[in-house]
Design a protein around this motif. Structure first.
Motif, PDB file in Angstrom:
ATOM      1  N   LEU A 143       0.829  -1.210   0.000  1.00 24.99           N
ATOM      2  CA  LEU A 143       0.000   0.000   0.000  1.00 24.99           C
ATOM      3  C   LEU A 143       0.861   1.257   0.000  1.00 24.99           C
ATOM      4  O   LEU A 143       0.574   2.223  -0.720  1.00 24.99           O
ATOM      5  CB  LEU A 143      -0.931  -0.001   1.208  1.00 24.99           C
ATOM      6  N   ASP A 144       1.944   1.257   0.778  1.00 27.93           N
ATOM      7  CA  ASP A 144       2.827   2.427   0.831  1.00 27.93           C
ATOM      8  C   ASP A 144       3.430   2.725  -0.540  1.00 27.93           C
ATOM      9  O   ASP A 144       3.538   3.896  -0.942  1.00 27.93           O
ATOM     10  CB  ASP A 144       3.934   2.211   1.862  1.00 27.93           C
ATOM     11  N   MET A 145       3.853   1.674  -1.253  1.00 25.23           N
ATOM     12  CA  MET A 145       4.411   1.890  -2.595  1.00 25.23           C
ATOM     13  C   MET A 145       3.369   2.495  -3.523  1.00 25.23           C
ATOM     14  O   MET A 145       3.673   3.413  -4.310  1.00 25.23           O
ATOM     15  CB  MET A 145       4.934   0.564  -3.173  1.00 25.23           C
ATOM     16  N   LEU A 146       2.153   2.003  -3.444  1.00 25.05           N
ATOM     17  CA  LEU A 146       1.104   2.514  -4.325  1.00 25.05           C
ATOM     18  C   LEU A 146       0.714   3.946  -3.973  1.00 25.05           C
ATOM     19  O   LEU A 146       0.448   4.762  -4.871  1.00 25.05           O
ATOM     20  CB  LEU A 146      -0.116   1.602  -4.259  1.00 25.05           C
ATOM     21  N   LEU A 147       0.713   4.267  -2.695  1.00 16.98           N
ATOM     22  CA  LEU A 147       0.384   5.641  -2.310  1.00 16.98           C
ATOM     23  C   LEU A 147       1.490   6.600  -2.742  1.00 16.98           C
ATOM     24  O   LEU A 147       1.218   7.743  -3.147  1.00 16.98           O
ATOM     25  CB  LEU A 147       0.159   5.720  -0.798  1.00 16.98           C
TER      26      LEU A 147
END
Length: 639
Positions: free
Chosen positions: A189-193
């Motif tokens: 999720l952090d990478m996508l955000l």
């Protein structure tokens, strides 16, 4: 870039340990560049990253259409939508025949891809890019890396995190434990955000990874992980559901409409410029094509849809068959002859499953349509006329009668694999009587049996985003009529189905509903099921909802009378109802077609540990820190 370039990387399918040879980069078509010279200019990164597009999977699962579909995934065969129509090849999860593989591409291939992505990510800081360009290419890398870890999480629950390109002496990573699911999912999720906030909004041209495509993956992953964690009692899943909700809402605001013809999403020569298409795969950009159309026009896919899936489609008044006045069959059982069963239904049914018909053609090779549409019974041409009307003014070629790949006419549907009822024609048969034709088109030359089919395939589209949005909203307690109008009812307008009126959905709306599921959520899930049927989502959906038991049933085919087949048309002089060649689900002269037995009746069915796949035994032997998923033996020898 005008098309996605589908470049086949000559890197094989190996695990992390086998990716460490020093000649790895020489296997990439980088105009003879080496790692030391390949990553300086914007164009260097762009050239290298084109390879990543070949990682995107057209069926939302591990297998791409690039070299032909795997029926069990894209055709939802391992789900309650259908089955794999080949004798002695029952659903291994339902029949408890799953074994621990020695190797599996689902584990090996993502690590090969992650290594290639990490090579690019590791060279961003030392390049000549400016800061915004560095953020952009880091975002592109994160998008693809997140997608690979998403699939690993889906299959195995967790995986080994690899931050940078591995070196020969990185034993602490090569032989590490898997990162706990909650930590790994957060990294995804952090990478996508990060990508959402830093990628170039327009990407690198038409049909490339851009801000909208990143939001679409956040929508997909957020819904998957949020509901998985909720229904598997890991957490409430709120952060992921909220991420899905926000990303989906933004996309629905930007793309409030969808392409008006459902069939054209899957059978068009070009998806460029079509409303609601966020990213698509173009198969002829490398001259290779795919063979999906051949599969559908030869019965080679063996993908069968069952009566339960047909029943999921609403009638055009927006009600289930069990309560709709438009349904002419038995409202308690859903039984009806196939003509009655298909009447007044959601248009998506007609584009996904071939409607019934008969034509009086003297042979399968007669292509004089003025003759083949001549019928003795008006009902036999009911859906011939309907499909002509639905396809008029569009590029859809789903008119009837169907044409086999060699141009022969299929004289009727249902058309059974049982040779006794073949009428001297082969191909385009089914065991249950329902024929999946979602990817049928005659755009590909009828005399082509090869893999040169040229239709595009949607990778991210607003139909999926809209059902994601509706489901996430409900899970967060935010679903409303306004959201229904912006999502489900947009899709229903295209499907010629009355709007969802949330206030009218109560416990009696669908008497066949799973009573453990809220009535409104059941209808949201229904919409997802029919919108995405035969796109490879259903098995993932059942697993994330913890509803594997939906597969614990005998999947049935069409309802018929034995006399419908034991006649001169089908059997010639051999017509004899006492010699009926198929199996029905009940005694007597009428019933639904049966192919496999009832798994529960013989003590089989879905097991709790099947929600995750087993790790391959070779990986467990190589890395003693890896632990097999609960419920599986370490090796098959231990079973």
């Amino acid at each position: 870039m005008k098309k996605i370039y589908i470049l086949v990387l000559l890197i094989g399918t190996s695990c992390m340990q086998s990716c460490l040879n020093n000649d790895f980069l020489e296997k990439y078509p980088l105009d003879q560049q080496t790692e030391e010279t390949a990553f300086f200019s914007y164009e260097n990164f762009q050239t290298y990253a084109w390879n990543f597009y070949s990682y995107l999977e057209a069926d939302a699962g591990p297998t791409s259409l690039e070299s032909g579909p795997v029926s069990t995934s894209i055709f939802d065969c391992y789900s309650d939508n259908g089955f794999y129509g080949s004798p002695n090849e029952e659903n291994p999860w339902v029949w408890q025949t799953v074994t621990v593989p020695s190797t599996t591409d689902e584990w090996d291939v993502p690590y090969t891809r992650i290594r290639a992505i990490n090579i690019m990510l590791d060279h961003i800081d030392e390049s000549d890019l400016d800061e915004d360009e560095k953020k952009h290419w880091r975002s592109v890398g994160y998008f693809f890396k997140a997608n690979e870890y998403y699939r690993l999480i889906s299959f195995f629950g967790s995986a080994i995190w690899v931050e940078n390109t591995l070196k020969d002496n990185d034993d602490d990573i090569l032989y590490a434990k898997r990162m706990p699911r909650v930590e790994l999912a957060q990294k995804v999720l952090d990478m996508l955000l990060y990508a959402r906030d830093n990628i170039k909004a327009e990407g690198d041209g038409e049909n490339t990874i851009n801000g909208d495509v990143v939001l679409a993956l956040i929508s997909r992953f957020g819904l998957f992980e949020g509901t998985w964690e909720k229904y598997h009692s890991i957490s409430e899943g709120t952060d992921y559901l909220q991420a899905c909700f926000e990303a989906s809402a933004e996309l629905v605001m930007k793309h409030p409409t969808v392409h008006p013809n459902y069939d054209e999403l899957f059978n068009s020569e070009s998806l460029a410029g079509k409303d609601g298409i966020l990213l698509y795969k173009n198969f002829l950009s490398d001259g290779k094509g795919h063979n999906m159309t051949r599969y559908v026009r030869t019965s080679s896919h063996y993908g069968e849809v069952c009566a339960d899936a047909i029943a999921a489609y609403l009638c055009q008044d927006g009600k289930p068959i069990y309560t709709s006045n438009l349904f002419g069959g038995d409202k308690n059982t859903g039984d009806a002859d196939v003509y009655t069963e298909f009447r007044n239904r959601d248009y998506r049914l007609y584009f996904n499953v071939c409607p019934p018909y008969k034509v009086n053609s003297p042979s399968a090779t007669n292509v004089d349509f003025s003759l083949v549409t001549d019928t003795e019974n008006p009902v036999d041409r009911e859906y011939i006329d309907l499909m002509n009307n639905l396809c008029a003014g569009t590029s859809s070629t789903k008119t009837l009668p169907m044409l086999q790949w060699a141009g022969q006419i299929l004289r009727e549907i249902p058309h059974f694999r049982e040779n006794a009822y073949g009428m001297g024609q082969g191909f385009m048969t089914s065991y249950g009587g329902y024929y999946v034709w979602k990817y049928y088109n005659t755009t590909t030359p009828v005399n082509s049996a090869g893999s040169l089919n040229s239709t595009d395939f949607p990778l991210f589209r607003m139909g999926e985003v809209m059902v994601n949005y509706a489901e996430a909203a409900f899970e967060l307690g935010k679903f409303s009529q306004q959201i229904a109008d912006a999502t489900i009812n947009v899709l229903r307008d295209r499907a010629h189905v009355a709007h969802m009126n949330v206030a009218q959905i109560d416990a009696n709306f669908d008497p066949k509903r799973d009573q453990t599921v809220d009535p409104v959520l059941w209808e949201i899930r229904r919409e997802r099921r029919v919108e995405l049927m035969f796109e490879g989502f259903r098995n993932d959906d059942l697993r994330r909802w913890k509803k594997g038991e939906y597969m614990n049933k005998q999947q049935l085919g069409v309802y018929l009378n034995k006399a419908d087949l034991e006649d001169e048309r089908h059997r010639g002089d051999e017509a004899d109802v006492a010699d009926f060649k198929l199996q029905l689900d009940r005694a007597g002269n009428s019933g639904r077609i049966v192919f496999f037995a009832d798994p529960v009746a013989v003590g089989k069915g879905w097991l709790e540990h099947y929600y995750l796949h087993p790790l391959p035994s070779n990986e467990l032997l190589l890395n003693k820190n890896l632990e097999q998923n609960p419920g599986y033996p370490t090796t098959n020898a231990d079973k």
